[in-house]
Each structure stands twice: as C-alpha cells, then as structure tokens.
Design an enzyme around this catalytic site. Structure first.
Site, PDB file in Angstrom:
ATOM      1  N   CYS A 362       0.878  -1.167  -0.103  1.00  0.00           N
ATOM      2  CA  CYS A 362      -0.001   0.046   0.063  1.00  0.00           C
ATOM      3  C   CYS A 362       0.965   1.312   0.136  1.00  0.00           C
ATOM      4  O   CYS A 362       0.844   2.025   0.777  1.00  0.00           O
ATOM      5  CB  CYS A 362      -0.931  -0.105   1.226  1.00  0.00           C
ATOM      6  SG  CYS A 362      -2.213   1.056   1.190  1.00  0.00           S
ATOM      7  N   TYR A 391      20.887  -7.830  -1.055  1.00  0.00           N
ATOM      8  CA  TYR A 391      20.245  -6.955  -0.537  1.00  0.00           C
ATOM      9  C   TYR A 391      18.744  -6.812  -0.896  1.00  0.00           C
ATOM     10  O   TYR A 391      17.879  -5.752  -0.863  1.00  0.00           O
ATOM     11  CB  TYR A 391      20.913  -5.350  -1.092  1.00  0.00           C
ATOM     12  CG  TYR A 391      22.417  -5.359  -0.552  1.00  0.00           C
ATOM     13  CD1 TYR A 391      22.752  -5.160   0.585  1.00  0.00           C
ATOM     14  CD2 TYR A 391      23.182  -5.445  -1.697  1.00  0.00           C
ATOM     15  CE1 TYR A 391      24.105  -5.462   0.846  1.00  0.00           C
ATOM     16  CE2 TYR A 391      24.466  -5.277  -1.118  1.00  0.00           C
ATOM     17  CZ  TYR A 391      24.982  -5.229  -0.253  1.00  0.00           C
ATOM     18  OH  TYR A 391      26.190  -5.157   0.355  1.00  0.00           O
TER      19      TYR A 391
END
Length: 436
Positions: A362, A391
């Site tokens: 969101c 990463y």
C-alpha cells in the site's frame, strides 16, 4: 530478447531454469513470491576470485560480505569454497556460528558495535575485529581485559576517495560515518592506541569506497592510498602491515545498459596497483584481502512472482501487479534501482509492450520496474526478476504485515528450502496483548 539469460538456461519446455530447476515448477512447488539462488553460480564466482590471486602468486583472503545475503545455508556454501566472511552485526555473527563457520575466518565490521556484540565475538574467537572508531578501541580494550583475551584487529580508514555510485552507498569519502580520517591524523592516533594495547594484535588496514562501482580508478586509487599509509606507518611507527584490505563494491550488471568489468578483473587491477606501489617502498608484500558481497550473491539470485491484477489507463503505461514488491525488494523504491524481468514460462517470447511492474504493498512508490518490456501476460503467469540475490531478502520487511518469502537453493537440478516462508503466526509471535 534478454541478454542475461543464456540458451543453456532454457529447458526443452521453453522455461527458464535456475540451477538446473524449472522456474515455473519452483514457483508452483514452493509458492510465490520466492527467492531462488543458483548455488553453482555462487561457487563459480568465489573460485574466479581465488584463481586471480593464485595466478598472481599473492597471499590473500576472499571474504564474502554477508550483509548482501546472510543465512545458515549461505555461510555453509562459502565455507565449503574455502572463503572467509565478514559480518556487521551480532545477528549475522550468530547465524555464522550456527552454520558452523570457522570463526578464525570471520571479520567483524560495524561503526557502532555494542559491548554484547564484542563479547560474543571474543567468546567465539572471531578472527579479526575491524575497528571503526575511538570509542570502539576503548570498548574492545575493556572487553578483552574482562575476558582475559587477545584478538587480531584491523583499522578501517576513510581514504578520501568518493566512488562514482549512489550517494547512499558511498563510504570512502572524508565525510563518512565509517572509519578513521587520514588528513586530520585520526588514523595515526588510532594506530598508536592499538599498538599500546598488548591484547590487540594489529593485523593491517582496511578501506571500503562504496558499492556497485563500475570504474577501475577508484579501486586503483584506494590500493595506492593504502600502500602509502602502510609505508608511512612503517616509517613513523616501525609497524609493518601484514594485510591490506581493499574492501569490495565491484559492480554487476542489472540491466542492459550496465557495462561493468567482470568482478575478477577489478581484483586483477587491484593486485597490479598494489604490487606497483610496493616496489616504490621498503615494504614486504602484504596479503591482499577483498570483501565482495553483491558480486557473489547478486547475479546468482532470482525473485519469482505471480501476476495478479492489471491496470490500463489510455495514454499511460500499464501497471502489471505481482504478489510481492517492496517488502521483498525495497531497492527500487529506496535507490531507484533497476532490474530486468522475464516471463518464466517463455523468456524468449516476443516483447509486445512496456509496463510498470507494480508490487502489492500500500504505497504508490511500490514499483519494482518503471519500464519493463514484456510479452503479453495474464493473471497466474510467473515472472522472474533477475540478479536479485544481493540486498533483496537481507533488506526484506513485514511492511503491511506481509510475510517474508521463502528462499530456495537450486543446484544440479535439485532444489531445497533454506529459509522457510513466514506464516501469519510468525508475524504475531512476538506480539503481546495490551493489558488494560
């Protein structure tokens, strides 16, 4: 056609394979989002680094920078290849301990190590402590005294070299939170303090100029600078550095426009630069250490996603949404990092449109790719994002209370889960009810 996928990675069904395993089958077996590593690719890169040193007859250590991806299984693979690791936290150190990694081959980095972390390192006989600041010298001295222990140390210096890379991943410039400054005399003062402490064995010096670097100049510059410092230390303090550690940061190819050298070519240039500078001094040839992370883990990793909804607005680039996003790979949102994505069931399919690959989180910024060329896709298709091994999972989060994905190691046609997919129960297992 994607140039990062070789014909050998396409099986008879026309599907992408990872470590000899069908990517579509992996998605169906283990669910998505899914992180998959080609283990042989990890091994091959470590071996390529080692070969460069051995061909140049240089004493060395290849130390995997495990912040790129840390897991018990990863430490086991690195150990099997005879490499070292560096850790940057008590959590990474604990994981290496649980993996049975040889502690003598562990280096402990960090600019704010706690007393508890240093005690763990000393209790488990970590090979080298990379000292980052004056507070740490005092803290480590106290811990060593309390534990009646000794340890090898190296000093991290900031060489005053700014790598041409993202500003958030530059670490060698003067204005950095890491290391001892040279120009102000901090590095000399730190060396004096370490040499005065009989419990610390001064092993050498270390610098790291950044990450995802494509140019040789920065590495050649830091190699020259470190030799200059070592020569200065020998002349002024009668101290001979046994190790020069140039760190890591070797760039990899994420997208078509990236044109880095092969990581081992960076190392060959570093060796040449150090050898050349050493000839101009009275120094004995030191061992050379490197700390690659991204270049070992990055190209070996893939993120598999299942396509869900789609949004088309006339005159705008469509959104194709997948079941992962910034929770399993925050780098596009954080760094504007770019990746390439292919249709796993047909990586050679004709490309018919450019889309934005959107995540499910969101946040408007949850876009994994802003301009990805893809074939026609439909809900249920599996997309494979390439070169996600560094990463991605290590920076993953539970944002929006989404579980983190599973991690699978694939090698020689066999796949195994090395990190389980989190469940909803995992998300709340540390929660405590509010007592009114």
């Amino acid at each position: 056609m994607n140039e990062q996928i070789s014909d050998q990675q396409i099986n008879a069904a026309g599907h992408l394979t990872i470590g000899g395993c069908d990517a579509v089958d992996l998605a169906h077996r283990f669910g998505t989002p899914l992180v998959v590593y080609d283990v042989q690719q990890i091994r091959n890169q470590i071996r390529a680094f080692k070969q460069v040193f051995e061909e140049n007859s240089v004493d060395y250590a290849v130390s995997y920078a495990s912040k790129a991806f840390s897991a018990i299984a990863m430490y086991q693979v690195v150990a099997a290849e005879g490499a070292h690791v560096d850790v940057v936290s008590g959590g990474e150190l604990y994981t290496a301990i649980k993996a049975g990694f040889p502690m003598a081959n562990v280096s402990f980095h960090g600019n704010n190590k706690s007393r508890e972390e240093l005690e763990m390192a000393i209790d488990h006989h970590v090979g080298t402590i990379m000292i980052d600041n004056f507070h740490e010298i005092e803290l480590l001295a106290d811990v060593l005294e309390e534990h009646d222990a000794h340890v090898d140390v190296m000093l991290r210096i900031t060489p005053g070299i700014s790598a041409h890379t993202n500003k958030y991943i530059q670490t060698g410039q003067v204005d950095s939170k890491f290391g001892f400054d040279l120009q102000s005399g901090q590095a000399d003062e730190a060396l004096t303090k370490v040499l005065e402490n009989p419990r610390m064995q001064m092993k050498g010096l270390h610098a790291h100029i950044g990450s995802q670097i494509f140019e040789l100049a920065g590495f050649e510059g830091v190699a020259k600078k470190l030799v200059e410092v070592a020569a200065h230390w020998q002349e002024k303090f009668n101290y001979q550095a046994a190790v020069i550690n140039v760190g890591g940061g070797f760039g990899i190819r994420y997208v078509k426009d990236d044109t880095p050298l092969a990581p081992e070519e960076f190392v060959a240039a570093i060796i040449k630069a150090i050898k050349t500078e050493i000839k101009e001094t009275n120094l004995a040839m030191p061992a050379i250490w490197i700390e690659p992370g991204r270049s070992i883990a990055g190209p070996a990793g893939y993120n598999l996603y299942t396509v869900g909804s789609r949004k088309d607005v006339p005159g705008l680039k469509p959104y194709v949404t997948v079941d992962g996003g910034m929770g399993d790979n925050i780098r596009p949102a954080l760094y504007e990092a770019q990746y390439e994505t292919v249709l796993a069931n047909n990586p050679r399919a004709e490309l018919v449109e450019h889309v934005r690959v959107a995540g499910k989180y969101c946040e408007s910024g949850d876009i994994l790719s802003q301009n990805q060329a893809l074939p026609a896709t439909k809900p249920g298709d599996v997309l494979a994002m390439l070169d996600t091994g560094a990463y991605g999972y290590s920076m993953a989060s539970n944002y929006n209370r989404n579980p983190r994905p599973a991690v699978v190691f694939a090698e020689k046609g066999t796949a195994q889960v090395v990190i389980k997919r989190e469940t909803y129960d995992d998300l709340i297992h540390l929660d405590e009810p509010y007592q009114q």
